[in-house]
Design a protein around this motif. Structure first.
Motif, PDB file in Angstrom:
ATOM      1  N   LEU A   1      39.706 -15.327 -44.247  1.00 10.80           N
ATOM      2  CA  LEU A   1      38.703 -16.386 -44.140  1.00 10.80           C
ATOM      3  C   LEU A   1      37.277 -15.845 -44.258  1.00 10.80           C
ATOM      4  CD1 LEU A   1      40.285 -18.040 -40.947  1.00 10.80           C
ATOM      5  CD2 LEU A   1      40.614 -18.789 -43.312  1.00 10.80           C
ATOM      6  N   ARG A   2      37.158 -14.523 -44.171  1.00 11.23           N
ATOM      7  CA  ARG A   2      35.827 -13.904 -44.132  1.00 11.23           C
ATOM      8  C   ARG A   2      35.206 -13.874 -45.528  1.00 11.23           C
ATOM      9  NH1 ARG A   2      37.057  -8.770 -42.245  1.00 11.23           N
ATOM     10  NH2 ARG A   2      37.300  -9.635 -40.176  1.00 11.23           N
ATOM     11  N   VAL A   3      33.901 -14.094 -45.581  1.00 13.25           N
ATOM     12  CA  VAL A   3      33.161 -13.980 -46.840  1.00 13.25           C
ATOM     13  C   VAL A   3      32.668 -12.543 -46.940  1.00 13.25           C
ATOM     14  CG1 VAL A   3      31.171 -14.789 -48.166  1.00 13.25           C
ATOM     15  CG2 VAL A   3      32.439 -16.394 -46.705  1.00 13.25           C
TER      16      VAL A   3
ATOM     17  N   ARG B   1      27.541 -10.296 -30.454  1.00 13.97           N
ATOM     18  CA  ARG B   1      28.417 -10.426 -31.612  1.00 13.97           C
ATOM     19  C   ARG B   1      28.275 -11.860 -32.106  1.00 13.97           C
ATOM     20  NH1 ARG B   1      27.557  -6.171 -31.595  1.00 13.97           N
ATOM     21  NH2 ARG B   1      28.826  -4.331 -31.230  1.00 13.97           N
ATOM     22  N   ILE B   2      27.998 -12.000 -33.381  1.00 12.76           N
ATOM     23  CA  ILE B   2      27.696 -13.318 -33.939  1.00 12.76           C
ATOM     24  C   ILE B   2      28.818 -13.748 -34.872  1.00 12.76           C
ATOM     25  CG2 ILE B   2      26.020 -14.657 -35.262  1.00 12.76           C
ATOM     26  CD1 ILE B   2      23.934 -12.492 -34.331  1.00 12.76           C
ATOM     27  N   VAL B   3      29.396 -14.892 -34.568  1.00 12.12           N
ATOM     28  CA  VAL B   3      30.521 -15.432 -35.316  1.00 12.12           C
ATOM     29  C   VAL B   3      30.039 -16.698 -36.018  1.00 12.12           C
ATOM     30  CG1 VAL B   3      32.866 -16.321 -35.120  1.00 12.12           C
ATOM     31  CG2 VAL B   3      32.054 -14.625 -33.471  1.00 12.12           C
TER      32      VAL B   3
ATOM     33  N   ASP C   1      24.779 -21.012 -51.296  1.00 11.65           N
ATOM     34  CA  ASP C   1      23.694 -20.026 -51.297  1.00 11.65           C
ATOM     35  C   ASP C   1      23.595 -19.310 -49.946  1.00 11.65           C
ATOM     36  OD1 ASP C   1      21.916 -19.060 -53.285  1.00 11.65           O
ATOM     37  OD2 ASP C   1      20.209 -19.825 -52.124  1.00 11.65           O
ATOM     38  N   VAL C   2      23.786 -20.076 -48.869  1.00 10.30           N
ATOM     39  CA  VAL C   2      23.769 -19.474 -47.528  1.00 10.30           C
ATOM     40  C   VAL C   2      24.908 -18.454 -47.389  1.00 10.30           C
ATOM     41  CG1 VAL C   2      24.258 -19.984 -45.088  1.00 10.30           C
ATOM     42  CG2 VAL C   2      22.569 -21.346 -46.338  1.00 10.30           C
ATOM     43  N   LEU C   3      26.111 -18.844 -47.827  1.00 12.00           N
ATOM     44  CA  LEU C   3      27.261 -17.936 -47.708  1.00 12.00           C
ATOM     45  C   LEU C   3      27.054 -16.688 -48.560  1.00 12.00           C
ATOM     46  CD1 LEU C   3      30.138 -20.600 -47.945  1.00 12.00           C
ATOM     47  CD2 LEU C   3      29.341 -19.440 -45.869  1.00 12.00           C
ATOM     48  N   SER C   4      26.410 -16.860 -49.725  1.00  9.90           N
ATOM     49  CA  SER C   4      26.197 -15.724 -50.627  1.00  9.90           C
ATOM     50  C   SER C   4      25.146 -14.755 -50.091  1.00  9.90           C
ATOM     51  CB  SER C   4      25.737 -16.220 -52.004  1.00  9.90           C
ATOM     52  OG  SER C   4      26.679 -17.095 -52.563  1.00  9.90           O
ATOM     53  N   ASN C   5      24.217 -15.266 -49.289  1.00 11.29           N
ATOM     54  CA  ASN C   5      23.067 -14.438 -48.889  1.00 11.29           C
ATOM     55  C   ASN C   5      23.036 -14.011 -47.429  1.00 11.29           C
ATOM     56  OD1 ASN C   5      20.939 -14.238 -51.232  1.00 11.29           O
ATOM     57  ND2 ASN C   5      21.800 -16.298 -51.338  1.00 11.29           N
ATOM     58  N   THR C   6      23.863 -14.629 -46.595  1.00 16.52           N
ATOM     59  CA  THR C   6      23.759 -14.310 -45.166  1.00 16.52           C
ATOM     60  C   THR C   6      25.095 -13.884 -44.546  1.00 16.52           C
ATOM     61  OG1 THR C   6      24.031 -16.618 -44.472  1.00 16.52           O
ATOM     62  CG2 THR C   6      21.777 -15.873 -44.857  1.00 16.52           C
ATOM     63  N   SER C   7      26.067 -13.548 -45.397  1.00 21.69           N
ATOM     64  CA  SER C   7      27.280 -12.953 -44.838  1.00 21.69           C
ATOM     65  C   SER C   7      27.053 -11.447 -44.854  1.00 21.69           C
ATOM     66  CB  SER C   7      28.515 -13.338 -45.663  1.00 21.69           C
ATOM     67  OG  SER C   7      29.685 -13.150 -44.898  1.00 21.69           O
TER      68      SER C   7
ATOM     69  N   TRP D   1      30.243 -14.491 -42.395  1.00 25.68           N
ATOM     70  CA  TRP D   1      30.651 -15.904 -42.358  1.00 25.68           C
ATOM     71  C   TRP D   1      32.169 -16.006 -42.498  1.00 25.68           C
ATOM     72  CZ3 TRP D   1      28.458 -20.396 -41.185  1.00 25.68           C
ATOM     73  CH2 TRP D   1      27.069 -20.499 -41.185  1.00 25.68           C
ATOM     74  N   TYR D   2      32.716 -17.032 -41.857  1.00 27.85           N
ATOM     75  CA  TYR D   2      34.117 -17.386 -42.035  1.00 27.85           C
ATOM     76  C   TYR D   2      34.163 -18.812 -42.562  1.00 27.85           C
ATOM     77  CZ  TYR D   2      35.055 -13.231 -39.309  1.00 27.85           C
ATOM     78  OH  TYR D   2      35.103 -11.934 -38.878  1.00 27.85           O
ATOM     79  N   VAL D   3      34.848 -19.002 -43.663  1.00 29.18           N
ATOM     80  CA  VAL D   3      35.010 -20.346 -44.222  1.00 29.18           C
ATOM     81  C   VAL D   3      36.384 -20.848 -43.828  1.00 29.18           C
ATOM     82  CG1 VAL D   3      35.074 -21.747 -46.312  1.00 29.18           C
ATOM     83  CG2 VAL D   3      33.480 -19.807 -46.158  1.00 29.18           C
ATOM     84  N   ILE D   4      36.400 -21.906 -43.027  1.00 25.66           N
ATOM     85  CA  ILE D   4      37.672 -22.407 -42.496  1.00 25.66           C
ATOM     86  C   ILE D   4      38.016 -23.739 -43.156  1.00 25.66           C
ATOM     87  CG2 ILE D   4      38.752 -23.335 -40.407  1.00 25.66           C
ATOM     88  CD1 ILE D   4      37.463 -21.110 -38.854  1.00 25.66           C
ATOM     89  N   PRO D   5      39.175 -23.802 -43.815  1.00 25.97           N
ATOM     90  CA  PRO D   5      39.601 -25.075 -44.416  1.00 25.97           C
ATOM     91  C   PRO D   5      39.731 -26.120 -43.314  1.00 25.97           C
ATOM     92  CG  PRO D   5      41.034 -23.257 -45.109  1.00 25.97           C
ATOM     93  CD  PRO D   5      40.193 -22.743 -43.984  1.00 25.97           C
ATOM     94  N   ALA D   6      39.059 -27.272 -43.475  1.00 22.37           N
ATOM     95  CA  ALA D   6      38.941 -28.194 -42.340  1.00 22.37           C
ATOM     96  C   ALA D   6      39.601 -29.545 -42.569  1.00 22.37           C
ATOM     97  CB  ALA D   6      37.459 -28.398 -41.993  1.00 22.37           C
ATOM     98  N   ASP D   7      40.325 -29.708 -43.689  1.00 21.39           N
ATOM     99  CA  ASP D   7      40.962 -31.012 -43.920  1.00 21.39           C
ATOM    100  C   ASP D   7      42.134 -31.250 -42.974  1.00 21.39           C
ATOM    101  OD1 ASP D   7      39.157 -31.538 -45.863  1.00 21.39           O
ATOM    102  OD2 ASP D   7      40.584 -31.652 -47.529  1.00 21.39           O
TER     103      ASP D   7
END
Ligand code: AMP
Ligand code: MG
Length: 319
Positions: free
Chosen positions: A16-18, A185-187, A235-241, A247-253
């Protein structure tokens, strides 16, 4: 309690990690409806239940050790399930060790300060888990999607140039790096809901009387900016992971899966901190023995022995 198997959790959350430096495109890079193959909804709930017990244990140790702190930033489109994730994931932990802050439109006092000021004020204490329900990332999301919000911020006009977003990414990365060096620690969790699922959930808020209170007409107008938000999130995920605050992108459906994944990401962070109950020195233990004698020696205070305390035990511990 059974030991956590850190390897399994780590492997699960790694997917899940970017990766820092990765160029993210949304929606094509992350599927909001993805779940773990072979894990049904009811199994996801059962595993979350077990994970919650681990979380409670680790949080107790984090508080006892009292040097590291954990900050969880939750970001998402409306109706992605932020509130439900917080409610479920943190349901087992001691409320004294958790702080949840929801960030809304900034106040005039907030606007009289630098943009990170109000978030700095709400950082968790050491030993605590702080959850930001929306966070300073709104400053590069909603503020970017709606240029009039930036106009309303009181920074000097010449600093509102096109380079502002790259600067904010750098400032946020630097600030998070500083906090990491301080023992935080920042999640960072992006609950990634699909546009269709968001529509269905907003319609449910209209149709289901018990959910009416959750419906906001503003969510429908924000939805018109869906593509602009997706671009801003990418853009946030590309620049601040970063290596220190990925960053963790979690499928939320799928709600049970999203909650399970969010819990796993937080648990993985705690497992890596590996907090311990402080051990007590021999000198302190000797002092405990004296205190025990005094507590059990009714004559000192005139009180009787606690129920179930045997005279013989009292004598042997006094010797
Ligand atoms: P909700 O979380 O649904 O109660 O809504 C809070 C609202 O506050 C959302 O519309 C956010 O976009 C907005 N908001 C949060 N942080 C900021 C910010 N830094 N600047 C402007 N609007 C914000
Ligand atoms: Mg809302």
């Amino acid at each position: 309690m059974a030991r956590v198997r850190p390897g399994r959790i780590s492997r699960f959350v790694a997917e899940l990690r970017v990766e820092p430096g990765r160029k993210v495109r949304l929606p094509r890079d992350f599927d909001p409806s993805k779940t773990t193959r072979g894990v049904s909804r009811s199994e996801a709930k059962a595993i979350l239940g077990q994970g919650i017990e681990y979380l409670a244990e680790y949080q107790a140790r984090l508080a006892a050790q009292d040097d590291y702190g954990v900050l969880v930033c939750l970001q998402a489109m409306d109706a992605a399930g932020k509130d439900g994730a917080i409610r479920h994931v943190m349901s087992g932990v001691n409320p004294q060790g958790v702080e949840v802050h929801s960030f809304k439109v900034p106040s005039s006092e907030d606007l009289d300060h630098d943009y990170l000021w109000r978030y700095q004020k709400r950082l968790p204490e050491r030993g605590h888990i702080g959850i930001f329900n929306r966070s300073y990332y709104e400053e590069v999301l909603v503020v970017r999607v709606h240029p009039q919000i930036l106009e309303g911020q009181k920074i000097p006009a010449k600093l509102k140039d096109r380079g502002i977003w790259k600067r904010r990414y750098r400032e946020i990365n630097d600030w998070e790096h500083y906090l990491t060096d301080q023992g935080y620690r920042i999640v960072k969790i992006f609950l990634n809901v699909s546009k269709d699922e968001q529509r269905d959930r907003l319609v449910t808020r209209i149709d289901d009387a018990e959910r009416n209170w959750k419906f906001s007409a503003a969510d429908v107008t924000e939805r018109r900016h869906w593509d602009a938000y997706q671009a801003a999130f990418a853009d946030v995920l590309s620049n601040t992971s970063t290596p220190w605050a990925p960053w963790y992108v979690i499928p939320a459906d799928n709600k049970p899966f999203a909650r399970l994944a969010a819990g796993a990401v937080i648990l993985d962070t705690l497992v890596k901190i590996d907090p311990r109950y402080p051990s007590v020195s021999a000198a302190a233990r000797a002092a405990f023995a004296d205190a025990r004698v005094e507590l059990l020696d009714g004559s000192a205070t005139g009180s009787s022995l606690p129920r179930g305390t045997k005279r013989s035990r009292r004598r042997s511990s006094a010797s």
